[in-house]
Scaffold this active site. Sequence first.
Site, short mmCIF file in Angstrom:
data_model
loop_
_atom_site.label_atom_id
_atom_site.label_comp_id
_atom_site.label_asym_id
_atom_site.label_seq_id
_atom_site.Cartn_x
_atom_site.Cartn_y
_atom_site.Cartn_z
N GLY A 15 0.78 -1.24 0.00
CA GLY A 15 0.00 0.00 0.00
C GLY A 15 0.81 1.29 0.00
N MET A 93 -3.77 -7.12 -6.89
CA MET A 93 -3.22 -8.14 -7.76
C MET A 93 -4.27 -9.15 -8.22
SD MET A 93 -0.51 -6.75 -8.07
CE MET A 93 1.23 -7.06 -8.24
N ARG A 94 -5.36 -8.61 -8.76
CA ARG A 94 -6.40 -9.49 -9.31
C ARG A 94 -6.89 -8.91 -10.63
NH1 ARG A 94 -8.88 -13.30 -6.78
NH2 ARG A 94 -10.80 -12.93 -7.90
N HIS A 112 0.92 0.77 -13.04
CA HIS A 112 1.68 -0.42 -13.44
C HIS A 112 3.16 -0.05 -13.58
CE1 HIS A 112 2.20 -4.39 -15.27
NE2 HIS A 112 3.05 -3.80 -16.11
N ASP A 148 -3.92 -4.55 -18.78
CA ASP A 148 -2.97 -3.43 -18.84
C ASP A 148 -2.97 -2.71 -20.19
OD1 ASP A 148 -2.18 -3.99 -16.23
OD2 ASP A 148 -0.61 -5.37 -16.87
C1 GAR Z 1 3.42 -1.08 -7.48
O1 GAR Z 1 4.72 -1.05 -8.02
C2 GAR Z 1 2.38 -1.18 -8.59
O2 GAR Z 1 2.75 -0.49 -9.75
C3 GAR Z 1 2.38 -2.67 -8.84
O3 GAR Z 1 2.46 -3.25 -7.57
C4 GAR Z 1 3.16 -2.37 -6.70
C5 GAR Z 1 2.30 -2.14 -5.49
O4 GAR Z 1 3.02 -1.48 -4.48
N1 GAR Z 1 1.20 -3.06 -9.54
C6 GAR Z 1 1.19 -4.00 -10.48
O5 GAR Z 1 2.16 -4.66 -10.79
C7 GAR Z 1 -0.16 -4.21 -11.12
N2 GAR Z 1 -0.03 -5.00 -12.29
P1 GAR Z 1 2.26 -0.83 -3.25
O6 GAR Z 1 1.35 -1.90 -2.66
O7 GAR Z 1 3.36 -0.46 -2.31
O8 GAR Z 1 1.50 0.36 -3.76
#
Ligand code: GAR
Length: 192
Positions: A15, A93-94, A112, A148
Amino acid sequence: MPIPRVLGVLISGRGSNLKAIIGAIADGRLNVRIAVVISNRAGAPGLEHAREAGIEALVLNHLDHLTREAYDMTLVKALRDRGVGLVCLAGFMRLLSPGFVDAFPDRIVNIHPSLLPKYPGLQPQRQALDDGATVSGATVHFVNKDLDAGRIVLQDTVPVRPGDTEHDLADRILEVEHRLYPEAIARVLAAG
Ligand code: GAR
């Protein structure tokens, strides 16, 4: 009609992007209210950022639902019940079902960690390293029914340095994400 300035933020883990959005609201860069933060995992550390900011932190576990569609309709109801105008995926992540996307047309954004359309899907930092990229980045985009692939709101580049591990690159991209996501949300709301 302008988009109601009410966010629902969906997370699965740390988060840090949620925290960046909360920070941008607190210091006046983003004029919006977060109505609810929803995690599909009970132990998501990001829930704590919501609680600390006095935001409702809701756990809706996908494992309590028989199908993706059933789970997504639970999410849609929770978001609608709270008057959410813009859904922000922040490390959620879904994959979203078509029913979810139809419930919030042009009202879902995602961040992303790559320069889309390069490296969609899983492990984008790994993909960049394996590809020998010297530049990667972060993208905020609208969510449509393809992975995406929705319209890009904002993106920015991040250098890939020789010897980078996946972790090094992920951390460097995150720093950019924390600036980019609030700015992109402000832009989407301003465009209405
Ligand atoms: C972030 O880097 C976001 O871009 C990625 O997960 C991480 C979450 O970090 N999202 C993806 O890969 C979606 N396909 P966070 O929980 O610290 O915000």
